[in-house]
Design a protein around this motif. Structure first.
Motif, PDB file in Angstrom:
ATOM      1  N   LEU A  26      65.806 -15.363 -64.782  1.00 43.40           N
ATOM      2  CA  LEU A  26      66.836 -15.274 -63.597  1.00 43.40           C
ATOM      3  C   LEU A  26      66.130 -15.546 -62.412  1.00 43.40           C
ATOM      4  CD1 LEU A  26      69.400 -12.393 -64.488  1.00 43.40           C
ATOM      5  CD2 LEU A  26      69.827 -14.812 -64.221  1.00 43.40           C
ATOM      6  N   VAL A  27      64.853 -15.119 -62.103  1.00 43.77           N
ATOM      7  CA  VAL A  27      64.330 -15.265 -60.926  1.00 43.77           C
ATOM      8  C   VAL A  27      63.718 -16.575 -60.995  1.00 43.77           C
ATOM      9  CG1 VAL A  27      61.788 -14.325 -59.871  1.00 43.77           C
ATOM     10  CG2 VAL A  27      63.301 -12.696 -60.796  1.00 43.77           C
ATOM     11  N   LYS A  28      63.228 -17.253 -61.824  1.00 42.44           N
ATOM     12  CA  LYS A  28      62.925 -18.488 -61.775  1.00 42.44           C
ATOM     13  C   LYS A  28      63.972 -19.462 -61.448  1.00 42.44           C
ATOM     14  CE  LYS A  28      60.033 -20.529 -64.566  1.00 42.44           C
ATOM     15  NZ  LYS A  28      59.571 -21.085 -66.058  1.00 42.44           N
ATOM     16  N   LEU A  29      65.309 -19.299 -61.943  1.00 43.72           N
ATOM     17  CA  LEU A  29      66.424 -19.876 -61.485  1.00 43.72           C
ATOM     18  C   LEU A  29      66.767 -19.770 -60.131  1.00 43.72           C
ATOM     19  CD1 LEU A  29      68.742 -21.498 -63.002  1.00 43.72           C
ATOM     20  CD2 LEU A  29      70.230 -19.414 -63.046  1.00 43.72           C
ATOM     21  N   MET A  30      66.529 -18.626 -59.484  1.00 47.88           N
ATOM     22  CA  MET A  30      66.542 -18.426 -58.055  1.00 47.88           C
ATOM     23  C   MET A  30      65.432 -18.973 -57.105  1.00 47.88           C
ATOM     24  SD  MET A  30      67.992 -14.655 -58.223  1.00 47.88           S
ATOM     25  CE  MET A  30      69.378 -14.464 -57.242  1.00 47.88           C
ATOM     26  N   GLU A  31      64.551 -19.828 -57.959  1.00 52.62           N
ATOM     27  CA  GLU A  31      63.343 -20.449 -57.393  1.00 52.62           C
ATOM     28  C   GLU A  31      62.403 -19.491 -56.766  1.00 52.62           C
ATOM     29  OE1 GLU A  31      64.735 -23.332 -54.467  1.00 52.62           O
ATOM     30  OE2 GLU A  31      65.649 -24.788 -55.931  1.00 52.62           O
ATOM     31  N   GLY A  32      62.167 -18.538 -57.329  1.00 49.03           N
ATOM     32  CA  GLY A  32      61.518 -17.289 -56.990  1.00 49.03           C
ATOM     33  C   GLY A  32      60.437 -17.151 -58.032  1.00 49.03           C
ATOM     34  N   GLU A  33      59.558 -15.952 -57.883  1.00 49.73           N
ATOM     35  CA  GLU A  33      58.396 -15.929 -58.906  1.00 49.73           C
ATOM     36  C   GLU A  33      58.395 -14.207 -59.037  1.00 49.73           C
ATOM     37  OE1 GLU A  33      54.425 -15.629 -56.106  1.00 49.73           O
ATOM     38  OE2 GLU A  33      54.881 -17.516 -57.156  1.00 49.73           O
ATOM     39  N   ILE A  34      57.850 -13.988 -60.175  1.00 46.11           N
ATOM     40  CA  ILE A  34      58.081 -12.261 -60.638  1.00 46.11           C
ATOM     41  C   ILE A  34      56.582 -12.258 -61.225  1.00 46.11           C
ATOM     42  CG2 ILE A  34      59.181 -12.674 -62.989  1.00 46.11           C
ATOM     43  CD1 ILE A  34      60.118 -10.085 -62.605  1.00 46.11           C
ATOM     44  N   ARG A  35      55.833 -11.132 -60.735  1.00 45.05           N
ATOM     45  CA  ARG A  35      54.499 -10.788 -61.315  1.00 45.05           C
ATOM     46  C   ARG A  35      54.527  -9.247 -61.342  1.00 45.05           C
ATOM     47  NH1 ARG A  35      51.095  -9.086 -57.027  1.00 45.05           N
ATOM     48  NH2 ARG A  35      51.781  -9.202 -54.910  1.00 45.05           N
ATOM     49  N   LEU A  36      53.612  -8.918 -62.218  1.00 41.69           N
ATOM     50  CA  LEU A  36      53.351  -7.440 -62.597  1.00 41.69           C
ATOM     51  C   LEU A  36      51.849  -6.829 -62.350  1.00 41.69           C
ATOM     52  CD1 LEU A  36      53.947  -4.922 -64.382  1.00 41.69           C
ATOM     53  CD2 LEU A  36      53.263  -6.056 -66.268  1.00 41.69           C
ATOM     54  N   GLN A  37      51.924  -5.672 -61.895  1.00 39.95           N
ATOM     55  CA  GLN A  37      50.657  -5.004 -61.772  1.00 39.95           C
ATOM     56  C   GLN A  37      50.773  -3.547 -62.338  1.00 39.95           C
ATOM     57  OE1 GLN A  37      49.384  -4.654 -57.498  1.00 39.95           O
ATOM     58  NE2 GLN A  37      48.951  -6.534 -57.191  1.00 39.95           N
ATOM     59  N   SER A  38      49.987  -3.400 -63.418  1.00 42.67           N
ATOM     60  CA  SER A  38      50.037  -2.001 -64.190  1.00 42.67           C
ATOM     61  C   SER A  38      48.822  -1.746 -64.734  1.00 42.67           C
ATOM     62  CB  SER A  38      51.227  -2.456 -65.188  1.00 42.67           C
ATOM     63  OG  SER A  38      51.333  -1.064 -66.055  1.00 42.67           O
ATOM     64  N   SER A  39      48.713  -0.204 -64.987  1.00 42.70           N
ATOM     65  CA  SER A  39      47.625   0.153 -65.767  1.00 42.70           C
ATOM     66  C   SER A  39      48.095   1.344 -66.568  1.00 42.70           C
ATOM     67  CB  SER A  39      46.694   0.885 -64.716  1.00 42.70           C
ATOM     68  OG  SER A  39      46.004  -0.147 -63.865  1.00 42.70           O
ATOM     69  N   PRO A  40      47.589   1.377 -67.837  1.00 45.29           N
ATOM     70  CA  PRO A  40      48.078   2.576 -68.817  1.00 45.29           C
ATOM     71  C   PRO A  40      47.912   3.677 -67.914  1.00 45.29           C
ATOM     72  CG  PRO A  40      46.538   0.913 -69.873  1.00 45.29           C
ATOM     73  CD  PRO A  40      46.715   0.501 -68.232  1.00 45.29           C
TER      74      PRO A  40
ATOM     75  N   LYS B  53      49.333   4.929 -65.431  1.00 44.65           N
ATOM     76  CA  LYS B  53      49.269   5.048 -64.186  1.00 44.65           C
ATOM     77  C   LYS B  53      50.499   4.341 -63.350  1.00 44.65           C
ATOM     78  CE  LYS B  53      44.170   5.222 -63.456  1.00 44.65           C
ATOM     79  NZ  LYS B  53      42.951   4.406 -62.876  1.00 44.65           N
ATOM     80  N   GLY B  54      51.246   3.847 -64.252  1.00 44.00           N
ATOM     81  CA  GLY B  54      52.625   3.334 -63.762  1.00 44.00           C
ATOM     82  C   GLY B  54      52.447   1.716 -63.562  1.00 44.00           C
ATOM     83  N   SER B  55      53.539   1.080 -63.150  1.00 45.08           N
ATOM     84  CA  SER B  55      53.706  -0.125 -63.103  1.00 45.08           C
ATOM     85  C   SER B  55      54.392  -0.628 -61.883  1.00 45.08           C
ATOM     86  CB  SER B  55      54.496  -0.799 -64.074  1.00 45.08           C
ATOM     87  OG  SER B  55      53.816  -0.385 -65.359  1.00 45.08           O
ATOM     88  N   SER B  56      54.115  -1.913 -61.567  1.00 44.08           N
ATOM     89  CA  SER B  56      54.786  -2.528 -60.198  1.00 44.08           C
ATOM     90  C   SER B  56      55.262  -4.025 -60.361  1.00 44.08           C
ATOM     91  CB  SER B  56      53.844  -2.424 -58.803  1.00 44.08           C
ATOM     92  OG  SER B  56      53.449  -1.069 -58.431  1.00 44.08           O
ATOM     93  N   PHE B  57      56.672  -4.164 -60.246  1.00 47.85           N
ATOM     94  CA  PHE B  57      56.949  -5.538 -60.523  1.00 47.85           C
ATOM     95  C   PHE B  57      57.377  -5.969 -59.297  1.00 47.85           C
ATOM     96  CE2 PHE B  57      57.772  -3.767 -64.723  1.00 47.85           C
ATOM     97  CZ  PHE B  57      57.591  -4.786 -65.588  1.00 47.85           C
ATOM     98  N   PHE B  58      56.858  -7.294 -58.608  1.00 47.29           N
ATOM     99  CA  PHE B  58      56.995  -7.757 -57.665  1.00 47.29           C
ATOM    100  C   PHE B  58      57.714  -9.322 -57.643  1.00 47.29           C
ATOM    101  CE2 PHE B  58      52.880  -5.767 -57.394  1.00 47.29           C
ATOM    102  CZ  PHE B  58      53.211  -5.159 -55.851  1.00 47.29           C
ATOM    103  N   VAL B  59      58.997  -9.181 -56.869  1.00 46.25           N
ATOM    104  CA  VAL B  59      59.804 -10.489 -57.013  1.00 46.25           C
ATOM    105  C   VAL B  59      59.822 -11.034 -55.510  1.00 46.25           C
ATOM    106  CG1 VAL B  59      62.163 -11.263 -57.423  1.00 46.25           C
ATOM    107  CG2 VAL B  59      61.387  -9.229 -58.897  1.00 46.25           C
ATOM    108  N   LYS B  60      59.219 -12.170 -55.761  1.00 46.05           N
ATOM    109  CA  LYS B  60      59.488 -12.962 -54.391  1.00 46.05           C
ATOM    110  C   LYS B  60      60.417 -14.191 -54.513  1.00 46.05           C
ATOM    111  CE  LYS B  60      56.140 -15.813 -53.170  1.00 46.05           C
ATOM    112  NZ  LYS B  60      54.868 -16.344 -52.666  1.00 46.05           N
ATOM    113  N   LEU B  61      61.614 -14.208 -53.597  1.00 43.31           N
ATOM    114  CA  LEU B  61      62.325 -15.323 -53.268  1.00 43.31           C
ATOM    115  C   LEU B  61      62.272 -15.821 -51.915  1.00 43.31           C
ATOM    116  CD1 LEU B  61      65.696 -13.089 -54.522  1.00 43.31           C
ATOM    117  CD2 LEU B  61      64.065 -14.484 -55.809  1.00 43.31           C
TER     118      LEU B  61
END
Length: 970
Positions: free
Chosen positions: A697-711, A713-721
């Motif tokens: 869906l993010v790609k369909l909106m011409e954006g990008e999604i990436r992940l930063q995570s450590s076991p 220690k939690g996770s962060s999902f970044f969505v750029k449109l």
């Protein structure tokens, strides 16, 4: 020539011989004697260097003729000092004959200044023939002469001047005529015993001579100018290279000053030659290398002609020595006494270096050209080969000798021979060709495919000079391309099969689910036993979970097939994030997890996005974060990365303090049906499609999604449109489709249900409950067409996926029959429509119902498709006075609700929408009318479940509900 006589007759003769201006004239006299030896007079001639012998011969001949005449006179008279009248007349005739034979005009004056004789040449020169023929006087002749002159003061007028006014010497002056001619006038006095006794004038037309002199001067000036202004050194030298004349560039390059300082110097001196020593130029050992000496020596040795030599000179410059490349030319100039030599010296050092550089560059280019791994060819304007390189020969098998001078079509096979002229003409006209794919047959018979790219080279006038083309061997890539196309077709076929499988499975699952959920909803209205209602509720809940799973699979299939389209509407980012957090607030509180939002001030209030898909992205990310987080917090952030005037790049971040994701698992987290190894699906549940759908869906909106995570220690999902359009409230919003909320179904309505599934037919019949609607059933399309011959239904509900004759075929047959074509048709299906079906659907059906469907929505669509011919309704009628005054009047709460509804047209904040629903709910309780009660219940349910489409349709239908209640009679 002048004759001095001691007789009363005086004779002057002037020679017509051309005189050279370069040498002086001199005078020679001859005495004329009587036969007895006494002197008769003298003949005087003014000689010029040229023609001296001829003039002397003429003088002697005249002397002999005169003395012969005197001898005759002497023999007839004893006293020679007094000639007889006859001898005088004879002499006069002789003199007149001599004057007429002269090419110059002659005028004789007597002592009183009167004209005594003039010759015919004089009259022709002054153009006086008409005046003489008319008998004009001497004064008239003088006036006529004066009128022709520019310098008229030189005119001799006999009646005004006496001889004593003239010098007793020979005088010469120049007369300028108005017609452009120039005369040279010579006058000599006739002197006897120191007295002037007459005057002889001779006139010579020197116009051609003056013109020749003027042309000579002009040519001399031109030659001098060329000599001085020539951009090279030019010198006039003798055979020893000693300078007699040098031009200005030569002076400027020398160490000397004015031209006179260079005269007499040697060429080597003024050129600063390293080997030039005083008075020995050309004698040192190094002089035989000097281009100047070589050229001059060769010219001197041959004696004539022109010689050129290109060489070098060693020149002193400052404290050092430099080498200059020169082109020396030497030409012989022959004078009357000796030979001179014209030297021209051109410093071609810059040109030599440029040519050397060009030659080296050409050699490098030729090497590159010959050994580059790209085939090259060049054509002339007639389409024939001019040049090819080695790689071209390797590619085609033809050598340069095989093809030079031949056309492209002559070398290769018939197809190219026929098409090449057309391709070449277009190429020459347009000036370029890009990636032209052609098939060639090599010399060995092998077939290859090449891509031709080329450009045309033109001259300054835009005429074709030659073309330059490169050929790339496309044979292997062509084969790979074919294989890729085949693989693509196979992949597309596999995708089509997969999509068909998913669609079929969806249909097969939705069809029984429609029965299960339909029966559950029907039972829910009649079961009162708490345990049974609990069972029923679990069944409905499980059914909805299964439907959500099916929807995920279908969404994923749509995205993979590229069939999902975005619908952009104004979205309040702050409100949307708040609604998402509110959705998870209860579950997060139960787990002890804090939900946080952080939105930067620069984030625009409204953005044009697909709210449904953006909400789906947030729900997946927050649902996933809450699933794997047991303590701490989940935070959603929104910020602006880059902002323009009408758009902005927005970044969303969903951060959690959950169990985290290992680095090796992060690479496949967004793949379909993937779950992390340490996350047991039995514990956490899910299909592994959530993040895969989110990623797509993010790609369909011409954006990008990436992940930063450590076991741990939690996770962060970044969505750029990127470049999201900023919406202003003043902008117009495209009106949305409104779904009317009618609900009126006449009790005597006849409805034909066409469905091959018996359970679905029963569910459909059950939706109408105990109403007086007449339901007829057909097992398939053919059965329905047979029934229509006897049955006249008000509406037909047709399942689209039936054997033998599907729903579209059945609907087409109905619409093509004039007796049935006006019957409303409703499509009923559990499958997604194909692209072709989407085009057919509006032409055949009035509405589309997707299985499974809620009973209220089903009845609503059916009621809206029926013709409005009856006021009878399925729900009980209202009693009189049940509707409050505010629904029938213009004032009161009804008007306020309508105003609130209007204010929510562009954007509906969650809080304001909830207030609107509460107000309508309060009105429903006051009215106690099932229509408005059912409406507010459905609106509340759509609002709470985030069913955006249903909420939109119900919201748009509100004015119709109010209008219908206001006009409904008790």
């Amino acid at each position: 020539m002048s004759v001095y006589l001691d007789a009363p007759v005086h004779l002057t003769i002037t020679s017509a011989t051309t005189r050279r201006t370069t040498s002086k004239n001199y005078t020679e006299s001859i005495e004329i004697q009587w036969p007895d030896g006494s002197s008769y007079g003298f003949l005087t001639i003014e000689h010029s260097p040229q023609g001296h012998d001829e003039q002397t011969h003429q003088l002697k001949a005249l002397k002999m003729q005169i003395e012969a005449d005197l001898k005759v006179e002497f023999e007839q008279s004893s006293k020679p000092t007094s000639p007889t009248i006859d001898s005088y007349q004879s002499l006069q005739r002789t003199l007149q004959t001599s004057l007429e034979a002269n090419n110059e005009g002659v005028l004789l004056l007597n002592p009183t200044g009167d004209i005594i004789h003039y010759n015919s040449q004089l009259t022709k020169m002054w153009k006086m023939e008409p005046l003489i023929e008319s008998g004009a006087s001497a004064e008239e002749l003088s006036d006529f002469v004066e009128s022709q002159l520019i310098n008229s003061s030189l005119v001799l007028k006999s009646h005004q001047k006496k001889f004593q006014q003239y010098d007793e010497r020979k005088q010469i002056d120049t007369l300028y005529l108005k017609d452009g001619r120039i005369f040279k006038r010579t006058y000599l006095p006739v002197i006897e015993q120191e007295h002037t006794i007459g005057m002889v004038f001779s006139y010579r037309d020197i116009t051609p001579e003056q013109q020749t002199k003027q042309e000579l001067r002009e040519k001399t000036n031109i030659l001098d100018t060329i000599f001085d202004q020539a951009p090279i050194i030019m010198m006039l030298v003798d055979e020893h290279a000693r300078i007699e004349k040098v031009n200005k560039p030569g002076i400027e390059l020398s160490r000397f000053g004015p031209n006179s300082d260079a005269i007499g110097k040697l060429v080597g001196d003024i050129l600063h030659c390293v080997n030039a020593y005083p008075n020995i130029c050309g004698t040192s050992d190094a002089c035989h290398h000097c281009a100047v000496r070589q050229t001059l020596n060769r010219t001197v040795q041959t004696g004539n002609g022109q010689h050129k030599i290109e060489g070098t000179m060693q020149i002193n410059e400052g404290s050092g020595t430099i080498t200059r490349h020169v082109l020396v030319s030497s030409t012989t100039i022959q004078t009357s006494t000796e030979k001179k030599y014209l030297l021209s010296i051109d410093d071609i050092t810059e040109r030599y270096l440029a040519e050397k550089s060009l030659s080296e560059s050409e050699n490098r280019f030729r090497t590159l050209f010959e050994y580059t791994p790209i085939a090259y060819q060049s054509f002339g304007e007639n389409g024939c080969f001019l040049d090819v390189n080695n790689e071209w020969s390797k590619l085609t098998g033809y050598s340069r000798d095989d093809i030079i001078g031949h056309s492209f079509g002559e070398i290769f096979h018939t197809e190219i021979r026929n098409t090449f002229p057309k391709h070449f003409s277009q190429f020459a006209l347009e000036g370029y060709v890009n990636d032209l794919e052609i098939t060639l047959e090599r010399k060995d018979g092998q077939t290859i495919t090449v891509l031709v790219t080329g450009r045309v080279q033109y001259d300054n006038q835009g005429n074709y000079l030659r073309s330059h083309c490169i050929l790339l061997n496309f044979t292997e890539r062509k084969q790979i391309q074919k294989e890729l196309i085949q693989a693509k077709e196979e992949a597309e076929e596999a995708t089509r099969i997969k999509s068909a499988f998913l669609a079929n499975m969806s249909h097969e699952i939705r069809t029984p689910m429609n029965a299960i959920l339909g029966y559950a909803e029907i039972l829910n209205q009649g079961i009162t036993e708490p345990v049974h209602r609990d069972y029923l509720s679990s069944m409905q809940s499980s059914g909805k979970i299964l439907m959500n799973l099916i929807n995920d699979i279908l969404d994923f299939s749509k995205i993979e097939a590229g069939k999902m389209e975005l619908k952009k509407t104004p979205v309040d980012i702050r409100l949307l994030i708040k609604e998402i957090l509110d959705t998870f607030q209860l579950k997060a509180s139960q787990k002890g997890v804090k939900l946080i939002s952080q939105i930067s001030e620069q984030t625009p209030q409204l953005l044009l996005l697909d709210e449904l898909r953006l909400r789906q992205i947030f729900l997946n990310l927050l649902g996933n974060a809450l699933k794997f987080t047991y303590k701490g917090y989940i935070k959603i952030e929104a910020s602006v990365i880059k902002q323009a005037e009408n758009s902005a790049t927005i970044q969303f971040r969903v951060e959690d303090t959950g169990i985290g994701i290992a680095k090796e698992a992060q690479t496949k987290i967004f793949e379909a049906f993937e779950q992390i190894d340490n996350q047991d699906s039995k514990i956490y549940g899910g299909t592994g499609l959530g993040l895969a759908i989110t990623h797509r869906l993010v790609k369909l909106m011409e954006g990008e999604i990436r992940l930063q995570s450590s076991p741990q220690k939690g996770s962060s999902f970044f969505v750029k449109l990127p470049d999201v359009t900023i919406f202003n409230e003043e902008d117009e919003i495209e009106p949305r489709n409104q779904l009317a909320m009618d609900g009126q179904i006449p009790p005597d309505t006849t409805i034909l249900v066409v469905d091959d599934n018996q359970a679905n037919r029963k569910v459909t019949r059950g939706f109408f409950g105990r109403s007086q609607v007449k339901i007829s059933e057909a097992e398939n399309g053919k059965h329905a067409l047979e029934m229509l011959k006897q049955l006249k239904p008000h509406l037909i509900i047709i399942d689209l996926r039936m054997p033998k004759m599907n729903g579209f075929e059945t609907a087409s047959s109905i619409k093509n029959n004039s007796q049935w074509q006006n019957i409303p048709l409703i499509a009923y299906t559990a499958s997604e429509l194909t692209a072709q079906e989407k085009k057919q659907y509006p032409m055949l059906f009035n509405a589309l119902i997707k299985k499974p469907v809620e009973r209220k929505k089903f009845l609503q669509i059916v009621a809206n498709c029926l013709p409005k011919t009856s006021a009878h309704v399925l729900t009980p009628k209202l009693a009189e006075n049940e509707l409050p005054i505010f629904l029938s009047g213009r004032e009161g709460e009804g008007k306020e609700l309508i105003q609130t509804w209007k204010s929510l047209q562009k954007i509906r904040p969650r809080k304001t929408m909830k207030e609107f629903i509460d107000e309508v709910s309060a009105v429903a309780e006051t009215i106690n009318h099932s229509e408005i009660t059912n409406y507010v219940q459905e609106l509340e349910q759509a609002f709470q479940s985030f069913n955006i489409e249903k909420e939109e349709a119900l919201f748009r239908a509100f004015p119709e509900i109010i209008e219908k209640l206001k006009t409904e009679k008790p």
